[in-house]
Design a protein around this motif. Sequence first.
Motif, PDB file in Angstrom:
ATOM      1  N   SER A 113       0.840  -1.185   0.000  1.00 29.78           N
ATOM      2  CA  SER A 113       0.000   0.000   0.000  1.00 29.78           C
ATOM      3  C   SER A 113       0.881   1.243   0.000  1.00 29.78           C
ATOM      4  N   VAL A 114       0.334   2.357  -0.453  1.00 31.94           N
ATOM      5  CA  VAL A 114       1.024   3.647  -0.366  1.00 31.94           C
ATOM      6  C   VAL A 114       0.022   4.686   0.132  1.00 31.94           C
ATOM      7  N   ILE A 115       0.493   5.557   1.002  1.00 33.44           N
ATOM      8  CA  ILE A 115      -0.354   6.620   1.544  1.00 33.44           C
ATOM      9  C   ILE A 115       0.411   7.941   1.520  1.00 33.44           C
ATOM     10  N   ALA A 116      -0.335   9.035   1.603  1.00 33.09           N
ATOM     11  CA  ALA A 116       0.254  10.369   1.670  1.00 33.09           C
ATOM     12  C   ALA A 116      -0.766  11.308   2.289  1.00 33.09           C
ATOM     13  N   PRO A 117      -0.295  12.337   2.956  1.00 30.41           N
ATOM     14  CA  PRO A 117      -1.255  13.323   3.478  1.00 30.41           C
ATOM     15  C   PRO A 117      -1.823  14.237   2.393  1.00 30.41           C
ATOM     16  N   PHE A 118      -1.049  14.454   1.299  1.00 25.42           N
ATOM     17  CA  PHE A 118      -1.430  15.465   0.310  1.00 25.42           C
ATOM     18  C   PHE A 118      -1.288  14.966  -1.130  1.00 25.42           C
ATOM     19  N   TYR A 119      -1.992  15.653  -2.025  1.00 23.89           N
ATOM     20  CA  TYR A 119      -1.721  15.547  -3.449  1.00 23.89           C
ATOM     21  C   TYR A 119      -0.621  16.551  -3.800  1.00 23.89           C
ATOM     22  N   TYR A 120       0.104  16.264  -4.866  1.00 20.72           N
ATOM     23  CA  TYR A 120       1.197  17.131  -5.290  1.00 20.72           C
ATOM     24  C   TYR A 120       0.649  18.322  -6.071  1.00 20.72           C
ATOM     25  N   GLY A 121       1.010  19.521  -5.640  1.00 19.49           N
ATOM     26  CA  GLY A 121       0.553  20.729  -6.307  1.00 19.49           C
ATOM     27  C   GLY A 121       0.573  21.909  -5.354  1.00 19.49           C
ATOM     28  N   GLY A 122       0.466  23.113  -5.882  1.00 22.32           N
ATOM     29  CA  GLY A 122       0.397  24.323  -5.070  1.00 22.32           C
ATOM     30  C   GLY A 122       1.551  24.473  -4.099  1.00 22.32           C
ATOM     31  N   SER A 123       1.225  24.849  -2.879  1.00 22.48           N
ATOM     32  CA  SER A 123       2.269  25.094  -1.875  1.00 22.48           C
ATOM     33  C   SER A 123       2.945  23.803  -1.431  1.00 22.48           C
ATOM     34  N   VAL A 124       2.258  22.652  -1.579  1.00 22.72           N
ATOM     35  CA  VAL A 124       2.887  21.369  -1.256  1.00 22.72           C
ATOM     36  C   VAL A 124       4.042  21.109  -2.212  1.00 22.72           C
ATOM     37  N   ALA A 125       3.794  21.320  -3.513  1.00 19.96           N
ATOM     38  CA  ALA A 125       4.852  21.149  -4.510  1.00 19.96           C
ATOM     39  C   ALA A 125       5.985  22.144  -4.268  1.00 19.96           C
ATOM     40  N   SER A 126       5.636  23.380  -3.938  1.00 13.99           N
ATOM     41  CA  SER A 126       6.660  24.386  -3.661  1.00 13.99           C
ATOM     42  C   SER A 126       7.535  23.971  -2.495  1.00 13.99           C
ATOM     43  N   GLY A 127       6.901  23.440  -1.451  1.00  8.35           N
ATOM     44  CA  GLY A 127       7.650  23.010  -0.274  1.00  8.35           C
ATOM     45  C   GLY A 127       8.595  21.860  -0.572  1.00  8.35           C
ATOM     46  N   TYR A 134      -2.369   3.329   8.766  1.00  7.17           N
ATOM     47  CA  TYR A 134      -1.658   2.090   9.098  1.00  7.17           C
ATOM     48  C   TYR A 134      -1.745   1.779  10.592  1.00  7.17           C
ATOM     49  N   CYS A 135      -2.805   2.245  11.207  1.00  8.60           N
ATOM     50  CA  CYS A 135      -2.928   2.106  12.658  1.00  8.60           C
ATOM     51  C   CYS A 135      -2.963   0.643  13.112  1.00  8.60           C
ATOM     52  N   GLU A 136      -3.399  -0.249  12.241  1.00  8.35           N
ATOM     53  CA  GLU A 136      -3.470  -1.669  12.609  1.00  8.35           C
ATOM     54  C   GLU A 136      -2.246  -2.456  12.140  1.00  8.35           C
ATOM     55  N   LYS A 137      -1.286  -1.756  11.522  1.00  7.11           N
ATOM     56  CA  LYS A 137      -0.079  -2.422  11.027  1.00  7.11           C
ATOM     57  C   LYS A 137       1.047  -2.319  12.058  1.00  7.11           C
ATOM     58  N   GLU A 138       1.880  -3.329  12.084  1.00  5.89           N
ATOM     59  CA  GLU A 138       3.073  -3.301  12.921  1.00  5.89           C
ATOM     60  C   GLU A 138       4.295  -3.348  12.009  1.00  5.89           C
ATOM     61  N   PHE A 139       5.246  -2.448  12.264  1.00  5.73           N
ATOM     62  CA  PHE A 139       6.443  -2.374  11.444  1.00  5.73           C
ATOM     63  C   PHE A 139       7.680  -2.666  12.287  1.00  5.73           C
ATOM     64  N   ASP A 140       8.599  -3.409  11.693  1.00  6.04           N
ATOM     65  CA  ASP A 140       9.857  -3.701  12.383  1.00  6.04           C
ATOM     66  C   ASP A 140      10.823  -2.526  12.290  1.00  6.04           C
ATOM     67  N   PHE A 141      10.753  -1.822  11.172  1.00  6.72           N
ATOM     68  CA  PHE A 141      11.586  -0.617  11.044  1.00  6.72           C
ATOM     69  C   PHE A 141      11.079   0.257   9.900  1.00  6.72           C
ATOM     70  N   VAL A 142      11.501   1.500   9.915  1.00  3.87           N
ATOM     71  CA  VAL A 142      11.239   2.442   8.828  1.00  3.87           C
ATOM     72  C   VAL A 142      12.552   2.688   8.107  1.00  3.87           C
ATOM     73  N   THR A 143      12.489   2.751   6.786  1.00  3.37           N
ATOM     74  CA  THR A 143      13.675   3.079   6.001  1.00  3.37           C
ATOM     75  C   THR A 143      13.274   4.032   4.890  1.00  3.37           C
ATOM     76  N   PHE A 144      14.197   4.343   3.997  1.00  3.52           N
ATOM     77  CA  PHE A 144      13.966   5.414   3.031  1.00  3.52           C
ATOM     78  C   PHE A 144      14.613   5.080   1.695  1.00  3.52           C
ATOM     79  N   CYS A 149       4.328   1.752   1.988  1.00  4.54           N
ATOM     80  CA  CYS A 149       4.981   3.015   1.645  1.00  4.54           C
ATOM     81  C   CYS A 149       4.204   4.217   2.174  1.00  4.54           C
ATOM     82  N   ALA A 150       4.942   5.300   2.419  1.00 10.00           N
ATOM     83  CA  ALA A 150       4.326   6.570   2.804  1.00 10.00           C
ATOM     84  C   ALA A 150       5.173   7.699   2.250  1.00 10.00           C
ATOM     85  N   VAL A 151       4.521   8.678   1.645  1.00 11.06           N
ATOM     86  CA  VAL A 151       5.207   9.805   1.014  1.00 11.06           C
ATOM     87  C   VAL A 151       4.526  11.108   1.423  1.00 11.06           C
ATOM     88  N   THR A 152       5.174  12.219   1.108  1.00 10.72           N
ATOM     89  CA  THR A 152       4.570  13.513   1.407  1.00 10.72           C
ATOM     90  C   THR A 152       3.392  13.812   0.485  1.00 10.72           C
TER      91      THR A 152
END
Length: 231
Positions: free
Chosen positions: A69-83, A111-121, A224-227
Amino acid sequence: MRKELFQKLKLALFPKRCEMCGSVICFDEERCEDCESIKRIEAPICPKCGCSKDSCICERQSREAEYKSVIAPFYYGGSVASGILNLKMKDMPKLAKAHGREIAEAVKMHYCEKEFDFVTFVPMYKSDEAARGFNQARLLAEAVSEECGIPLRDVLIKKRKTKMQKRQSATDRFVNMYGVFEVKESENISGARVLLIDDVKTSGSTLTSVSLTLKAYGAKSVYCAVTAIVK
């Protein structure tokens, strides 16, 4: 009087900036007006493209994703893209803190019901990271690790330099990223449940390539999780 003048001079030379996009703001604000009013991606979401289900773009994606799965708080555009661009291209690594907190909130929600062993990038090629001075994905992952209490592990390397993904077709993006990543010899990820962080998902080729690598080295699952997600 002198203190007031000093404060004005300080603000003129070192203006306060929005924690999300980097634009100049008043000293008593944390975010600019545009970033305060950013529309978030609303649940329910499609796990494969990360968009709200009523805006799903899976039909435009020709390949099956290798991540769960992949999640993000925002769509890309506007001030999000600028940031995002200011963070990477205009030497504003401090923006990663706020971006990472937003990703962490999405992780806690979706992902509140998911358990992760680690986060990486997603890693950068060593010369590219040296030229920039930082890897924005790592900074985001550090913030997510801190906010979510998930251990951070630096397990991946990028074996070769690749073309910029921007302006390439979906097929070219996939080919460009095929076989680019590997897990470090010192790292054992067998059976691991991994949370993978990056800044933007466009076609998903980078996330798919990294996820495929992680699974090839024994990871049990990759989420996955992205901005931001490009629609």
